[in-house]
Design a protein around this motif. Structure first.
Motif, short mmCIF file in Angstrom:
data_model
loop_
_atom_site.label_atom_id
_atom_site.label_comp_id
_atom_site.label_asym_id
_atom_site.label_seq_id
_atom_site.Cartn_x
_atom_site.Cartn_y
_atom_site.Cartn_z
N MET A 182 46.66 45.08 19.41
CA MET A 182 45.71 43.98 19.27
C MET A 182 44.34 44.35 19.83
O MET A 182 44.22 45.10 20.78
CB MET A 182 46.20 42.75 20.05
N GLY A 183 43.30 43.77 19.21
CA GLY A 183 41.98 43.73 19.81
C GLY A 183 41.09 44.94 19.61
O GLY A 183 39.95 44.94 20.08
N VAL A 261 42.94 50.84 27.33
CA VAL A 261 41.48 50.84 27.37
C VAL A 261 40.93 49.52 26.81
O VAL A 261 39.91 49.00 27.29
CB VAL A 261 40.90 52.05 26.60
N VAL A 262 41.59 48.97 25.79
CA VAL A 262 41.18 47.68 25.23
C VAL A 262 41.47 46.57 26.24
O VAL A 262 40.64 45.68 26.47
CB VAL A 262 41.90 47.41 23.90
N ASN A 263 42.63 46.62 26.86
CA ASN A 263 42.99 45.61 27.85
C ASN A 263 42.01 45.64 29.02
O ASN A 263 41.58 44.59 29.52
CB ASN A 263 44.41 45.84 28.34
N GLY A 264 41.62 46.84 29.45
CA GLY A 264 40.67 46.97 30.55
C GLY A 264 39.32 46.38 30.21
O GLY A 264 38.70 45.68 31.02
N ALA A 265 38.84 46.65 28.97
CA ALA A 265 37.55 46.09 28.55
C ALA A 265 37.61 44.57 28.48
O ALA A 265 36.68 43.87 28.87
CB ALA A 265 37.15 46.68 27.20
N CYS A 266 38.74 44.06 27.97
CA CYS A 266 38.91 42.60 27.90
C CYS A 266 38.90 41.98 29.29
O CYS A 266 38.30 40.92 29.51
CB CYS A 266 40.21 42.26 27.18
N GLU A 267 39.56 42.62 30.23
CA GLU A 267 39.59 42.09 31.59
C GLU A 267 38.20 42.07 32.21
O GLU A 267 37.82 41.10 32.89
CB GLU A 267 40.54 42.92 32.45
N MET A 268 37.41 43.11 31.97
CA MET A 268 36.05 43.15 32.51
C MET A 268 35.19 42.03 31.94
O MET A 268 34.30 41.51 32.63
CB MET A 268 35.41 44.51 32.22
N LEU A 269 35.45 41.65 30.68
CA LEU A 269 34.65 40.62 30.03
C LEU A 269 35.27 39.24 30.14
O LEU A 269 34.67 38.25 29.69
CB LEU A 269 34.47 40.97 28.54
N GLY A 270 36.46 39.15 30.73
CA GLY A 270 37.13 37.86 30.87
C GLY A 270 37.62 37.30 29.55
O GLY A 270 37.62 36.08 29.35
N TYR A 275 42.96 36.67 21.50
CA TYR A 275 41.95 36.02 20.68
C TYR A 275 40.93 36.99 20.10
O TYR A 275 39.94 36.55 19.51
CB TYR A 275 41.23 34.95 21.51
N VAL A 276 41.16 38.29 20.25
CA VAL A 276 40.20 39.29 19.77
C VAL A 276 40.57 39.72 18.36
O VAL A 276 41.74 39.93 18.03
CB VAL A 276 40.16 40.50 20.72
N ALA A 277 39.56 39.87 17.51
CA ALA A 277 39.76 40.14 16.08
C ALA A 277 40.37 41.51 15.83
O ALA A 277 40.10 42.49 16.53
CB ALA A 277 38.43 40.02 15.34
N ASN A 278 41.18 41.56 14.78
CA ASN A 278 41.77 42.80 14.27
C ASN A 278 41.41 42.91 12.79
O ASN A 278 41.32 41.91 12.09
CB ASN A 278 43.30 42.75 14.41
N GLU A 279 41.24 44.13 12.28
CA GLU A 279 40.89 44.30 10.88
C GLU A 279 41.81 45.29 10.16
O GLU A 279 41.54 45.63 9.01
CB GLU A 279 39.43 44.76 10.75
N GLY A 280 42.87 45.71 10.81
CA GLY A 280 43.82 46.62 10.14
C GLY A 280 45.24 46.33 10.55
O GLY A 280 46.09 47.23 10.56
#
Length: 345
Positions: A182-183, A261-270, A275-280
Protein backbone atom coordinates in the motif's frame (compact mmCIF):
# COMPACT_ATOMS: atom_id res chain seq x y z
CA UNK A 1 -32.88 1.46 -10.46
CA UNK A 2 -34.28 4.55 -8.68
CA UNK A 3 -34.95 2.44 -5.59
CA UNK A 4 -31.34 1.23 -5.53
CA UNK A 5 -30.07 4.77 -5.91
CA UNK A 6 -32.26 6.01 -3.06
CA UNK A 7 -31.07 3.18 -0.81
CA UNK A 8 -27.50 4.06 -1.76
CA UNK A 9 -28.05 7.73 -1.00
CA UNK A 10 -29.38 7.00 2.47
CA UNK A 11 -25.99 5.52 3.35
CA UNK A 12 -23.90 8.33 1.86
CA UNK A 13 -22.57 11.46 3.58
CA UNK A 14 -24.66 14.56 2.93
CA UNK A 15 -23.24 17.59 1.11
CA UNK A 16 -23.17 20.61 3.40
CA UNK A 17 -20.54 22.69 1.57
CA UNK A 18 -21.47 25.69 -0.56
CA UNK A 19 -18.22 25.73 -2.55
CA UNK A 20 -15.96 23.03 -3.99
CA UNK A 21 -12.75 22.36 -2.04
CA UNK A 22 -9.76 20.08 -2.62
CA UNK A 23 -11.34 17.59 -0.23
CA UNK A 24 -14.11 16.99 -2.78
CA UNK A 25 -11.50 15.43 -5.08
CA UNK A 26 -9.84 13.18 -2.50
CA UNK A 27 -12.07 10.15 -2.94
CA UNK A 28 -13.38 10.14 0.65
CA UNK A 29 -16.47 11.42 2.46
CA UNK A 30 -16.49 14.82 0.75
CA UNK A 31 -16.17 13.25 -2.70
CA UNK A 32 -19.02 10.86 -1.98
CA UNK A 33 -21.23 13.70 -0.79
CA UNK A 34 -20.47 15.84 -3.86
CA UNK A 35 -21.07 13.02 -6.33
CA UNK A 36 -24.30 12.04 -4.62
CA UNK A 37 -25.76 15.52 -4.25
CA UNK A 38 -24.77 16.85 -7.68
CA UNK A 39 -24.21 14.07 -10.23
CA UNK A 40 -26.44 11.24 -9.02
CA UNK A 41 -29.16 13.81 -8.34
CA UNK A 42 -28.98 15.03 -11.94
CA UNK A 43 -28.19 11.87 -13.89
CA UNK A 44 -29.95 9.18 -11.80
CA UNK A 45 -27.18 6.73 -12.60
CA UNK A 46 -25.54 3.98 -10.60
CA UNK A 47 -22.03 4.73 -9.38
CA UNK A 48 -18.84 2.84 -10.05
CA UNK A 49 -15.45 3.01 -11.73
CA UNK A 50 -16.88 1.38 -14.85
CA UNK A 51 -20.35 1.07 -16.38
CA UNK A 52 -21.38 -2.32 -17.78
CA UNK A 53 -23.29 -1.95 -21.06
CA UNK A 54 -25.03 -4.59 -23.18
CA UNK A 55 -25.12 -4.27 -26.98
CA UNK A 56 -28.20 -5.22 -29.04
CA UNK A 57 -26.41 -8.45 -29.97
CA UNK A 58 -25.95 -9.35 -26.29
CA UNK A 59 -22.23 -8.60 -25.98
CA UNK A 60 -21.32 -6.97 -22.66
CA UNK A 61 -18.90 -4.04 -22.59
CA UNK A 62 -17.35 -2.02 -19.77
CA UNK A 63 -16.94 1.73 -20.22
CA UNK A 64 -14.91 4.01 -17.95
CA UNK A 65 -13.56 7.55 -17.88
CA UNK A 66 -11.08 9.36 -15.63
CA UNK A 67 -9.23 12.68 -15.45
CA UNK A 68 -5.65 13.15 -14.26
CA UNK A 69 -4.33 16.32 -12.64
CA UNK A 70 -1.26 15.01 -10.80
CA UNK A 71 1.47 17.45 -9.77
CA UNK A 72 4.36 17.11 -10.55
CA UNK A 73 3.71 15.70 -14.01
CA UNK A 74 6.68 13.35 -13.70
CA UNK A 75 7.65 11.46 -10.53
CA UNK A 76 9.75 8.42 -9.58
CA UNK A 77 8.24 5.42 -11.32
CA UNK A 78 6.08 7.21 -13.87
CA UNK A 79 4.34 10.30 -15.22
CA UNK A 80 0.87 11.66 -15.84
CA UNK A 81 1.03 9.81 -19.15
CA UNK A 82 1.47 6.44 -17.48
CA UNK A 83 -1.31 7.22 -14.99
CA UNK A 84 -3.72 8.25 -17.75
CA UNK A 85 -3.40 4.85 -19.42
CA UNK A 86 -3.06 2.65 -16.36
CA UNK A 87 -5.90 4.31 -14.44
CA UNK A 88 -8.51 3.63 -17.11
CA UNK A 89 -7.16 0.18 -17.95
CA UNK A 90 -7.40 -0.76 -14.27
CA UNK A 91 -10.95 0.54 -13.91
CA UNK A 92 -11.98 -1.61 -16.87
CA UNK A 93 -10.18 -4.66 -15.48
CA UNK A 94 -11.92 -4.26 -12.12
CA UNK A 95 -15.24 -4.23 -14.00
CA UNK A 96 -14.36 -7.72 -15.23
CA UNK A 97 -13.48 -6.57 -18.75
CA UNK A 98 -10.51 -7.14 -21.03
CA UNK A 99 -9.42 -3.56 -21.92
CA UNK A 100 -9.34 -2.81 -25.63
CA UNK A 101 -9.63 0.86 -26.65
CA UNK A 102 -8.89 4.25 -25.08
CA UNK A 103 -9.54 7.87 -25.93
CA UNK A 104 -7.31 10.69 -24.71
CA UNK A 105 -8.21 14.36 -24.23
CA UNK A 106 -5.70 17.05 -23.30
CA UNK A 107 -6.19 20.49 -21.73
CA UNK A 108 -2.97 22.45 -22.30
CA UNK A 109 -2.03 25.74 -20.70
CA UNK A 110 -0.60 28.38 -22.98
CA UNK A 111 3.19 28.29 -22.65
CA UNK A 112 3.47 24.55 -21.96
CA UNK A 113 6.61 23.12 -23.57
CA UNK A 114 6.11 21.06 -26.72
CA UNK A 115 9.13 18.89 -25.89
CA UNK A 116 7.63 17.99 -22.49
CA UNK A 117 4.28 17.27 -24.14
CA UNK A 118 5.96 14.91 -26.59
CA UNK A 119 7.60 13.03 -23.71
CA UNK A 120 4.30 12.59 -21.87
CA UNK A 121 2.51 11.44 -25.03
CA UNK A 122 5.36 8.98 -25.65
CA UNK A 123 4.82 7.65 -22.11
CA UNK A 124 1.16 7.13 -22.94
CA UNK A 125 1.98 5.35 -26.18
CA UNK A 126 4.45 2.98 -24.52
CA UNK A 127 2.08 2.31 -21.62
CA UNK A 128 -0.77 1.52 -24.02
CA UNK A 129 1.42 -0.79 -26.09
CA UNK A 130 2.62 -2.63 -22.99
CA UNK A 131 -0.98 -3.02 -21.78
CA UNK A 132 -2.18 -4.27 -25.15
CA UNK A 133 -4.68 -1.44 -25.71
CA UNK A 134 -5.04 1.11 -28.51
CA UNK A 135 -5.55 4.87 -28.17
CA UNK A 136 -8.01 5.41 -31.02
CA UNK A 137 -9.40 8.94 -30.63
CA UNK A 138 -9.00 12.12 -28.61
CA UNK A 139 -9.19 15.88 -28.33
CA UNK A 140 -6.95 18.84 -27.51
CA UNK A 141 -7.84 22.20 -25.99
CA UNK A 142 -5.57 25.13 -25.10
CA UNK A 143 -6.50 27.60 -22.36
CA UNK A 144 -4.85 30.97 -21.51
CA UNK A 145 -1.80 31.12 -19.30
CA UNK A 146 -2.84 30.79 -15.67
CA UNK A 147 -6.13 29.03 -16.47
CA UNK A 148 -4.68 25.53 -15.87
CA UNK A 149 -1.64 24.05 -14.19
CA UNK A 150 0.32 23.02 -17.27
CA UNK A 151 -1.52 19.92 -18.43
CA UNK A 152 -4.63 17.91 -17.57
CA UNK A 153 -5.42 14.59 -19.26
CA UNK A 154 -8.70 12.71 -19.50
CA UNK A 155 -8.91 9.15 -20.77
CA UNK A 156 -11.94 6.97 -21.47
CA UNK A 157 -11.85 3.29 -22.22
CA UNK A 158 -13.89 0.37 -23.50
CA UNK A 159 -13.32 -3.27 -22.65
CA UNK A 160 -15.05 -6.52 -23.56
CA UNK A 161 -16.47 -8.67 -20.75
CA UNK A 162 -16.04 -12.37 -21.59
CA UNK A 163 -19.28 -14.28 -22.07
CA UNK A 164 -20.59 -15.80 -18.86
CA UNK A 165 -18.45 -13.70 -16.53
CA UNK A 166 -20.47 -12.56 -13.54
CA UNK A 167 -19.59 -11.49 -10.00
CA UNK A 168 -21.71 -13.30 -7.38
CA UNK A 169 -22.86 -11.42 -4.30
CA UNK A 170 -20.33 -10.86 -1.51
CA UNK A 171 -21.04 -13.09 1.51
CA UNK A 172 -19.93 -13.34 5.13
CA UNK A 173 -16.83 -15.52 5.35
CA UNK A 174 -15.36 -14.27 2.06
CA UNK A 175 -11.72 -13.20 2.06
CA UNK A 176 -10.35 -9.79 1.07
CA UNK A 177 -7.09 -9.92 -0.93
CA UNK A 178 -4.78 -7.00 -1.77
CA UNK A 179 -2.46 -7.51 -4.76
CA UNK A 180 0.58 -5.81 -3.19
CA UNK A 181 1.97 -3.12 -0.92
CA UNK A 182 0.00 0.00 0.00
CA UNK A 183 0.82 3.66 -0.43
CA UNK A 184 3.72 3.56 -2.90
CA UNK A 185 2.18 5.90 -5.46
CA UNK A 186 0.83 8.54 -3.11
CA UNK A 187 4.05 8.87 -1.16
CA UNK A 188 6.21 8.87 -4.30
CA UNK A 189 4.26 11.83 -5.69
CA UNK A 190 4.18 13.64 -2.36
CA UNK A 191 7.94 13.44 -1.91
CA UNK A 192 8.60 14.32 -5.57
CA UNK A 193 7.14 17.76 -4.94
CA UNK A 194 10.30 18.54 -2.98
CA UNK A 195 8.77 20.80 -0.33
CA UNK A 196 8.87 18.34 2.58
CA UNK A 197 12.65 17.99 2.96
CA UNK A 198 12.24 14.19 3.13
CA UNK A 199 14.42 11.91 1.02
CA UNK A 200 13.33 8.32 0.52
CA UNK A 201 13.67 5.67 -2.19
CA UNK A 202 9.98 5.43 -3.07
CA UNK A 203 8.69 4.89 -6.61
CA UNK A 204 5.11 4.91 -7.81
CA UNK A 205 3.47 1.52 -8.37
CA UNK A 206 1.63 2.75 -11.49
CA UNK A 207 1.02 -0.30 -13.68
CA UNK A 208 -1.79 -2.09 -15.57
CA UNK A 209 -3.34 -4.78 -13.38
CA UNK A 210 -5.50 -6.57 -15.96
CA UNK A 211 -3.00 -9.41 -16.36
CA UNK A 212 -3.13 -10.18 -12.64
CA UNK A 213 -6.92 -9.86 -12.66
CA UNK A 214 -7.22 -12.40 -15.47
CA UNK A 215 -4.93 -14.80 -13.62
CA UNK A 216 -7.11 -14.41 -10.53
CA UNK A 217 -10.38 -14.97 -12.38
CA UNK A 218 -9.04 -18.06 -14.10
CA UNK A 219 -8.03 -19.61 -10.77
CA UNK A 220 -10.99 -18.29 -8.75
CA UNK A 221 -14.00 -18.01 -11.09
CA UNK A 222 -16.27 -17.36 -8.12
CA UNK A 223 -14.56 -14.04 -7.37
CA UNK A 224 -17.16 -11.69 -5.88
CA UNK A 225 -15.83 -8.14 -6.26
CA UNK A 226 -12.85 -6.14 -7.58
CA UNK A 227 -11.73 -2.54 -7.08
CA UNK A 228 -8.49 -0.57 -7.47
CA UNK A 229 -7.78 1.52 -4.33
CA UNK A 230 -6.64 4.80 -5.87
CA UNK A 231 -7.83 8.06 -4.24
CA UNK A 232 -8.65 7.44 -0.59
CA UNK A 233 -6.62 4.24 -0.52
CA UNK A 234 -7.52 0.83 0.84
CA UNK A 235 -9.36 2.27 3.84
CA UNK A 236 -11.83 4.27 1.78
CA UNK A 237 -12.44 1.51 -0.79
CA UNK A 238 -13.03 -1.01 2.02
CA UNK A 239 -15.70 1.37 3.34
CA UNK A 240 -17.31 1.53 -0.09
CA UNK A 241 -17.40 -2.28 -0.09
CA UNK A 242 -19.02 -2.34 3.34
CA UNK A 243 -21.61 0.30 2.42
CA UNK A 244 -22.47 -1.26 -0.95
CA UNK A 245 -23.01 -4.73 0.54
CA UNK A 246 -24.35 -3.83 3.98
CA UNK A 247 -21.78 -6.23 5.46
CA UNK A 248 -18.78 -5.77 7.73
CA UNK A 249 -15.14 -5.76 6.64
CA UNK A 250 -12.58 -6.82 9.24
CA UNK A 251 -8.99 -5.92 8.34
CA UNK A 252 -5.98 -7.55 9.99
CA UNK A 253 -3.38 -4.90 10.84
CA UNK A 254 -0.53 -7.41 10.90
CA UNK A 255 -1.37 -8.56 7.36
CA UNK A 256 -1.46 -5.09 5.78
CA UNK A 257 1.53 -4.89 3.39
CA UNK A 258 3.43 -1.60 3.62
CA UNK A 259 7.07 -1.16 2.63
CA UNK A 260 9.13 0.06 5.62
CA UNK A 261 10.32 3.16 3.74
CA UNK A 262 6.71 4.07 2.84
CA UNK A 263 5.56 3.43 6.39
CA UNK A 264 8.38 5.62 7.72
CA UNK A 265 7.48 8.49 5.40
CA UNK A 266 3.82 8.19 6.39
CA UNK A 267 4.73 8.31 10.07
CA UNK A 268 6.82 11.45 9.57
CA UNK A 269 3.88 13.14 7.85
CA UNK A 270 1.24 11.80 10.23
CA UNK A 271 -0.62 9.98 7.45
CA UNK A 272 -2.19 6.52 7.73
CA UNK A 273 -1.03 4.29 4.80
CA UNK A 274 -4.57 2.92 4.63
CA UNK A 275 -5.64 6.21 3.03
CA UNK A 276 -2.73 6.70 0.60
CA UNK A 277 -3.39 6.25 -3.13
CA UNK A 278 -2.23 3.25 -5.14
CA UNK A 279 -2.10 3.07 -8.94
CA UNK A 280 -1.00 -0.51 -9.63
CA UNK A 281 -2.90 -2.57 -7.06
CA UNK A 282 -6.39 -3.97 -6.67
CA UNK A 283 -8.58 -5.46 -3.97
CA UNK A 284 -10.51 -8.67 -4.55
CA UNK A 285 -13.17 -10.45 -2.54
CA UNK A 286 -13.02 -14.21 -3.08
CA UNK A 287 -14.85 -17.21 -1.68
CA UNK A 288 -12.96 -18.84 1.24
CA UNK A 289 -12.61 -22.12 -0.65
CA UNK A 290 -10.94 -20.30 -3.56
CA UNK A 291 -8.63 -18.07 -1.50
CA UNK A 292 -5.55 -20.32 -1.72
CA UNK A 293 -5.91 -20.78 -5.48
CA UNK A 294 -6.48 -17.05 -5.93
CA UNK A 295 -3.35 -16.14 -3.98
CA UNK A 296 -1.22 -18.67 -5.84
CA UNK A 297 -2.38 -17.36 -9.21
CA UNK A 298 -1.85 -13.72 -8.28
CA UNK A 299 1.58 -14.38 -6.81
CA UNK A 300 2.64 -16.13 -10.01
CA UNK A 301 2.35 -12.80 -11.86
CA UNK A 302 5.16 -10.23 -11.40
CA UNK A 303 2.69 -7.50 -10.46
CA UNK A 304 0.95 -9.70 -7.89
CA UNK A 305 3.98 -11.26 -6.19
CA UNK A 306 3.19 -9.55 -2.86
CA UNK A 307 -0.51 -10.44 -2.81
CA UNK A 308 -1.90 -11.20 0.64
CA UNK A 309 -5.19 -11.80 2.42
CA UNK A 310 -5.77 -8.66 4.49
CA UNK A 311 -9.21 -9.34 5.94
CA UNK A 312 -12.57 -11.05 5.77
CA UNK A 313 -16.22 -10.22 5.27
CA UNK A 314 -18.53 -10.51 8.27
CA UNK A 315 -22.25 -10.09 8.92
CA UNK A 316 -21.55 -7.69 11.79
CA UNK A 317 -20.84 -4.88 12.30
CA UNK A 318 -23.03 -4.08 9.30
CA UNK A 319 -21.77 -1.53 6.74
CA UNK A 320 -18.64 -0.91 8.83
CA UNK A 321 -14.89 -1.47 8.48
CA UNK A 322 -13.00 -2.60 11.57
CA UNK A 323 -9.24 -3.00 11.98
CA UNK A 324 -8.05 -5.85 14.21
CA UNK A 325 -4.89 -4.36 15.74
CA UNK A 326 -1.60 -6.08 16.51
CA UNK A 327 -2.40 -5.71 20.22
CA UNK A 328 -5.60 -7.72 19.93
CA UNK A 329 -7.99 -4.78 20.04
CA UNK A 330 -10.13 -3.27 17.30
CA UNK A 331 -10.82 0.18 15.92
CA UNK A 332 -13.20 1.51 13.30
CA UNK A 333 -11.70 2.54 9.95
CA UNK A 334 -13.82 5.37 8.56
CA UNK A 335 -13.81 6.83 5.05
CA UNK A 336 -11.13 9.41 4.33
CA UNK A 337 -11.96 12.85 5.72
CA UNK A 338 -10.31 15.87 4.07
CA UNK A 339 -7.48 15.70 1.56
CA UNK A 340 -4.04 15.09 3.10
CA UNK A 341 -2.50 14.37 -0.34
CA UNK A 342 -4.03 16.62 -3.02
CA UNK A 343 -3.29 16.24 -6.75
CA UNK A 344 -1.99 12.65 -6.43
CA UNK A 345 -3.57 11.32 -9.63
Amino acid sequence: MIERIEAFRRRRPRLRDEIVTLAHGAGGKSSAALVDAVFVEAFHNELGDGAVLTTPSGERLAFSTDSFVVQPLRFPGGSIGHLAVHGTVNDLACSGAVPQWLSAAFVLEEGFGVAELKEIVADMASAAAAAGVRIVTGDTKVVPRGAADGLFVTTSGVGVIPAGRRFPAVRPGDRLILSGTMGDHGMAVMLARGDLAIEADIASDTAPVHGVVEALLAAAPGTRWLRDPTRGGVGTVANELAQDTGLGVVLDEQSLPVRPVVNGACEMLGIDPLYVANEGKFLAVVAPEEADAALAAMRSHPLGADSVVIGEITAQPASTVVLRTAFGGTRIVDMLVGDPLPRIC
